[in-house]
Design a protein around this motif. Structure first.
Motif, PDB file in Angstrom:
ATOM      1  N   GLU B 179      -1.864  -3.998   2.992  1.00 47.33           N
ATOM      2  CA  GLU B 179      -3.051  -4.058   2.128  1.00 47.33           C
ATOM      3  C   GLU B 179      -3.566  -2.650   1.827  1.00 47.33           C
ATOM      4  N   ILE B 180      -3.548  -1.812   2.852  1.00 50.60           N
ATOM      5  CA  ILE B 180      -4.049  -0.453   2.629  1.00 50.60           C
ATOM      6  C   ILE B 180      -3.122   0.284   1.656  1.00 50.60           C
ATOM      7  N   ALA B 181      -1.824   0.105   1.851  1.00 48.31           N
ATOM      8  CA  ALA B 181      -0.868   0.729   0.932  1.00 48.31           C
ATOM      9  C   ALA B 181      -1.106   0.244  -0.489  1.00 48.31           C
ATOM     10  N   LYS B 182      -1.426  -1.048  -0.605  1.00 49.24           N
ATOM     11  CA  LYS B 182      -1.700  -1.621  -1.915  1.00 49.24           C
ATOM     12  C   LYS B 182      -2.921  -0.929  -2.535  1.00 49.24           C
ATOM     13  N   ALA B 183      -3.936  -0.691  -1.704  1.00 52.70           N
ATOM     14  CA  ALA B 183      -5.134  -0.021  -2.191  1.00 52.70           C
ATOM     15  C   ALA B 183      -4.798   1.405  -2.638  1.00 52.70           C
TER      16      ALA B 183
END
Lengths: 346, 527, 360
Positions: B179-183
């Motif tokens: 999720e953080i990578a997506k952000a």
């Protein structure tokens, strides 16, 4: 079993009436609606038949026992197809070849049948005898078989594309027009006639509809009321009840297959319309019984067993390297109270 | 809509700030400013005139009790809720975060507690979901670029797992990283992490801390929400404390301590909104010993007497609701015994629990307590058709209605009639219908799970009074609540739970909110 | 405390929390709960649920308007005889639709009903023709065969935790296959000649009313009473309205679902008896597509496909509406293709109206 007995009766009827007119000469007897009585022309053979046709007609043909045929059956719940299938299986045994039956469930469509054909091609059968639900939709299946060099012979329904080695079928339009002729005569060429159509998305349904119209439209005083049953008896029940209400002066009913004819008969009986002229189509056992009992004035008979027998014979001959006719009419007949006992062999 | 004078910028008018030192400005520049944000729900003011700002390169921690307004704020920032009043400014330009998509486009990405990943897709596809790089005139997805990019992003986060792994096969921590990578792919400048350490191990938490550190050094602003005060004090630069929908303080982390934070979080006076009646406790009604459900409940033992109200406090996920579910026969148990009125019992399903006089007023009234399209009468009759005076198997509508009308009068349920659909009732009246259902079963052991959630203040007092009445009549009550004042104000005894265990038992009248919070948040065993 | 339950049961009538028994000391007068309670029984407050009424009124209104329209185009439509026809023709679909209403109210669906009708019909044919059974035992066996099929559906749905759509999609094929296999695909005509009086189920009239209509009426009364007066009825709605909350109320969900699917099978068995009598023959192909007609009748009648809301009265109206459309269009000699178009449109319109009504 009764099925088996009927097979031979049907065959002898076909032999006697010689509906096999092969190679495009079909229709020679159109002017002479036959009774299909086995006794009509005992032993006689109309001149129109060629020597090749006679070979088809007489006796089983011995095939190589290594021949593996497959019969693509449709409507396994329909007596017509059951009879046809039984004849194919029996004739294959007589001819000394093996046949596998692949039935298409009634609820499945042509897409499923194409898959079935592709599977048959994968299994490398020597020949495919094809009954199909959809003349156009089955083409991909046929071209697959063509590409693999497996001969395809069609029974009952003509595919609208692909290469087939032969087509064995009833001339449905001709058969239906014979039914129309019976009705026209019975009602004196005037009155309202209810046409209980089969499924018009199906070629045979269309041809029977056309045949009936072809016959009745010659009479200016006959009014045809078209209603579609989708071959279903339950739909025929409601339609007949409703038409008897809107058109109490209805005098005759033609049904494109037997169960709707019998359903219509039930309705007419319940409403005291025993005078109704009803003609069925298919010559099922129940349909013939109704002719015998006087409920139906006539039943149009196809010869599914003849269709199956000729189909197997032609396929075996083709595999044996013989020339075979491109189209064969497996015949049709009008069964009335006069000749019904010859067919009703319970 | 924000009520500021100027027109706010909608997402389709949004342009990213001019390239250059986007986040590299001196500490003190503001990326995001919230001014006077108010959000009301029927009967509740979730956020009351909240102002708050966020600077590039800082980790800003939000703390507060359950229901203090943190989640509402997160939902506003991520575009899920719209504020009723107030203004949101991004780089000093007023903006409208009309949808989660709009928030993302404007550079605000949120990693919610419930992760928003597609389990069947692999990590790389999730990371690039909705912003897949395209190639050629036909706009074909450039998959090699997707996987290369995902690998690079994950590597930057110190992750070594294969981006081709399907998300459902990743652990929670790995999913968070995804999720953080997506952000990051979405070029987020504001990253909101909602309880990122709630469900992962200490070691995995360390990883999260390293990453937040790394990101803030690159100039991102991070909002970090946590119940774990130690985590919060460790990584936060500033902290904002929420209480009752207001931010009561914003402090530099260096100037405060977990102890002070707790005081700020709970620091309100107990009011007279809790009309507690004390009843002399009678015999033990329910005794639970060694109740265990693997991974959820560990060796839970307690008893509750007739006329006694036992409060269970703890943070969300501490296992409070799970106790009620296990005893009510909803979830199977792996060990432990249950005794009712001195006799050991086996409870297989809710039906057998009900037969033994247990009632559960579940936390999610609408999903678990009521059949919303049915009438008040049908809902009340549902659990105890045998108690209606009628032939077996029959529940004539007239009987249902008559039974319901008794309770409508007795519990003062505000409804036009017994045949009114429950869906049309207010929260407080719906809760009364649930209670009426159990009164009809003649239950005498009641589990109230969040009994006043979503109920307005006046109705809350009514619910408390009904509890008192039950106690006076000899019922035993177990009340699970996230509202500390309620627990303190109504309980005779309080159990505090953390991590599926009972970590403390406190005397109701003597306990303080600080005590409860300390045990619940693990802020110090010694307190 | 349990010991005093016997008296408490009565006491409930006067005090909301009396059920707690008298174990507590003192029992002071409490502010929240009045101890005594208005002894005068109140008249019903809201009466019938307004939503349900307007819903039924909506489809009833469409029925009336449609009938008037057809009447103008085809005067014979309004004749007594035609209405008798319509009622007779609607009966089959109505019977199936009523069973289907129960299933859909629980939030499920049964796609296998048409095939169950065939199993029932074939069972009758086999027992009467091949085993020489008399009419009554054969009819009971036909209904029982339907019930067994329904029970089978219910068992798979509840024990297997498989969505009913999938289960019955499968059994639709299985049951049809059984019917075809048992008969080798061929119908058997002349049932009433072999089993005298079999025509009482389909073709005879009693007091001037066709027997299918009487059968449908009996099923309707039974269905109505079950839905309104029994636990099964209450839980049928409750399960569809919120299965979780119903389970949390101590209801044995599976037991009631099993019953509902079995009832569906029984109604399909009854429909099988009726149609076999009407066709005077046992047919393995009968009922093909009947499941869609039944679902259509339920939906037109205002029952929510998500469950929890709907009435059996609505289903009757839905079945009538469909029969009226088919009858009217046939009277006008409109082709079957148009009939399909019209019926399809009515289904969508009915749901659309329902949605608008809910929003409004």
């Amino acid at each position: 079993m009764t099925m088996k007995r009927r097979t031979f009766v049907g065959l002898s009827a076909a032999l006697a009436a010689s509906p096999f007119l092969g190679r495009g000469v079909s229709g020679a007897q159109d002017d002479d609606p036959i009774d299909a009585s086995p006794a009509a022309t005992p032993g006689g053979t109309p001149a129109a038949l060629s020597a090749d046709d006679l070979k088809v007609l007489y006796g089983p043909v011995q095939g190589n026992s290594a021949y593996r045929l497959v019969f693509m059956q449709v409507f396994p719940d329909n007596p017509f197809w059951t009879t046809l299938k039984d004849a194919v299986v029996a004739r294959a045994a007589e001819n000394g070849v093996t046949v596998e039956v692949i039935a298409l469930p009634t609820t499945s469509g042509v897409a499923e049948q194409v898959s079935q054909m592709e599977n048959a091609v994968t299994q490398q059968y020597d020949g495919i005898i094809l009954g199909t639900v959809d003349a156009a939709g089955i083409i991909p299946g046929i071209t697959t078989a063509n590409a693999a060099g497996i001969p395809v012979l069609a029974v009952d329904t003509a595919p609208s594309g692909g290469e087939i080695i032969s087509l064995v079928q009833t001339d449905n339009a001709l058969a239906a027009s014979r039914g129309g002729d019976v009705i026209a005569e019975a009602i004196g060429g005037a009155g309202k006639v209810l046409n209980l159509q089969g499924d018009l998305a199906n070629l045979n349904g269309q041809l029977r509809n056309e045949g009936l119209h072809r016959s009745l439209e010659a009479f200016p005083d006959i009014e045809i009321i078209d209603q579609n049953t989708h071959w279903q008896a339950t739909e025929a029940l409601a339609i007949t009840e409703n038409i008897l209400t809107s058109d109490p002066d209805l005098v005759a009913i033609f049904a494109a297959n037997d169960p709707p004819a019998l359903a219509a008969l039930e309705v007419c009986r319940a409403q005291g319309r025993d005078d109704m002229v009803i003609v069925g189509f298919d010559g099922t056992r129940d349909g013939l019984q109704a002719v015998k009992d006087g409920g139906l004035i006539a039943n149009i008979l196809q010869f599914p067993d003849v269709m199956g027998i000729i189909g197997v014979d032609l396929m075996v001959r083709h595999l044996n390297g013989e020339e075979i006719p491109a189209t064969v009419d497996s015949g049709s007949g009008v069964v009335t109270a006069d000749n019904v006992d010859e067919y009703l062999t319970v | 809509m924000p009520s500021s004078g100027g027109r706010s910028i909608m997402v389709d008018e949004w342009s990213p700030p001019s390239p250059g030192p986007a986040g590299n400005g001196a500490l003190g520049d503001r990326i995001l400013t919230l001014d006077g944000i108010t959000k009301r729900f029927p009967g509740v003011v979730a956020l009351d005139n909240v102002s708050f700002d966020l600077r590039p390169g800082e980790v800003h921690v939000l703390v507060g009790e359950n229901g203090a307004g943190k989640s509402t704020l997160v939902k506003i920032l991520s575009g899920i809720y719209q504020p009723d009043a107030g203004e949101i400014r991004l780089d000093d330009r007023p903006v409208t975060l009309a949808s989660p998509h709009a928030a993302q486009v404007m550079g605000i990405s949120t990693v919610h507690q419930e992760l928003n990943l597609i389990p069947h897709l692999d990590a790389a596809r999730n990371i690039y979901l909705g912003r897949e790089p395209l190639r050629g005139a036909l706009g074909i997805i450039d998959w090699p670029a997707v996987y290369a990019g995902a690998s690079a992003q994950l590597a930057a986060l110190g992750m070594t797992f294969d981006p081709r792994t399907r998300v459902r096969r990743l652990g929670v921590a790995m999913q968070q990283m995804t999720e953080i990578a997506k952000a990051l792919v979405a070029q987020a400048r504001v990253l909101i992490l909602d309880e990122p350490t709630a469900a992962i191990t200490a070691e995995e938490s360390e990883q999260i801390f390293r990453i937040t550190d790394h990101l803030k050094r690159q100039g991102a602003a991070i909002v970090f929400i946590s119940h774990h005060l130690e985590d919060a004090t460790r990584i936060g630069d500033r902290v904002t404390v929420f209480r009752d929908g207001r931010n009561v303080a914003t402090l530099p982390m260096a100037d405060t301590s977990p102890r002070e934070l707790i005081r700020l979080m709970v620091g309100r006076e107990l009011t007279q909104q809790f009309p507690k009646t004390t009843v002399e406790p009678g015999a033990v009604a329910l005794k639970v010993s060694g109740l265990t459900r693997r991974g959820v409940l560990h060796d839970v033992s307690f008893e509750v007497r007739r006329g006694e109200l036992l409060g269970i406090a703890g943070l969300v996920g501490a296992g409070r609701t799970e106790i009620a579910r296990a005893i009510f026969g909803i979830d199977p148990i792996d060990g432990g015994t249950i005794e009712i009125k001195g006799r050991p019992v086996v409870i297989r399903d809710p039906a057998s629990a009900i037969k033994r006089g247990i009632a559960l007023l579940p936390e999610d009234r609408k999903q678990q307590g009521l059949v919303l399209p049915l009438s008040v009468g049908d809902n009340i009759a549902m659990a105890a058709p045998g108690r209606l005076p009628s032939p077996p198997g029959l529940v004539p509508p007239s009987r249902r209605r008559r039974a319901a009308e008794r309770f409508i009068a007795a519990l003062r349920i505000k409804t036009p009639g017994a045949s009114q659909r429950v869906i049309n009732l207010s929260g407080g009246n719906q809760q009364k219908v649930v209670l009426a259902k159990w009164l009809l079963t003649e239950a005498d052991i009641f589990f109230f799970d969040e009994p006043t959630r979503g109920i307005d203040v006046g109705a809350k007092v009514e619910v408390y009074r009904l509890m008192n009445d039950l106690l006076v009549r000899g019922a035993a009550i177990v009340m699970i609540s996230s509202e500390l004042p309620e627990v303190l104000g109504m309980s005779d005894r309080i159990l505090v739970m953390r991590g599926g265990r009972i970590v403390a038992e406190l005397d109701g009248p003597g306990a303080t909110q600080e005590q409860v919070m300390t045990h619940a948040a693990g802020g110090g065993e010694a307190a | 405390m349990r010991a005093v339950r016997g008296t408490a049961a009565r006491a409930v009538a006067t005090d909301a929390v009396e059920g707690l028994g008298s174990g507590s000391p003192g029992r002071p007068e409490m502010p929240g709960l009045p101890g005594g309670f208005d002894p005068a029984p109140r008249r019903r407050f809201g009466g019938v649920d307004l939503g349900t009424v307007s819903q039924t009124m909506g489809s009833l209104l469409s029925l009336v308007i449609l009938s008037l329209g057809i009447w103008i185009a085809e005067p014979v439509f309004m004749s007594d005889n035609n209405w008798i026809n319509i009622a007779r023709q609607a009966s089959f679909n109505a019977i199936l639709g009523m069973g289907m209403t129960f299933v859909i109210l629980t939030g499920g669906v049964d796609l296998s009903v048409g095939s169950i009708v065939a199993v029932s019909s074939v069972t009758g044919g086999l027992l009467i023709f091949d085993y020489g059974w008399n009419m009554w035992p054969a009819v009971l066996a036909m209904v029982a065969a339907g019930g067994l099929c329904g029970l089978f559906n219910g068992v798979i749905v509840t024990l297997g935790k498989i969505p009913p759509f999938i289960v019955t999609l499968g059994t639709m094929q299985i049951f049809r296959g059984i019917a075809l296999q048992l008969t080798n695909g061929s119908p058997r005509a002349g049932i009433r000649e072999s089993a005298p009086n079999f025509d009482i189920w389909g073709t005879r009239n009693f007091w001037g009313v066709p027997s299918p209509v009487i059968i449908a009426a009996v099923v309707f009364v039974a269905g109505y009473l079950i839905l309104r007066y029994t636990r099964l009825g209450l839980y049928t709605y409750a399960i569809g309205g919120n299965e979780q909350a119903t389970r949390f109320s101590g209801v044995h969900i599976d037991r009631y679902k099993l019953t509902v699917y079995t009832l569906m099978g029984v109604t399909a068995g009854i429909a099988g008896v009726m149609i076999t009598s009407r066709l005077n023959s046992s047919q393995p192909t009968v009922g093909n597509g009947a499941e869609l007609d039944a679902i259509a009748a339920v939906v037109i009648g205002g029952t929510s496909l998500f469950g929890g809301e709907g009435t059996i009265v609505g289903t009757i109206i839905g079945a009538l509406l469909m029969a009226v459309i088919r009858n009217g269009l046939t009277l006008m000699h409109v082709s079957a293709f148009y009939q399909q178009i019209v019926i399809g449109s009515v289904i969508i319109l009915a749901v659309l109206i329902d949605r608008l009504r809910r929003r409004g």
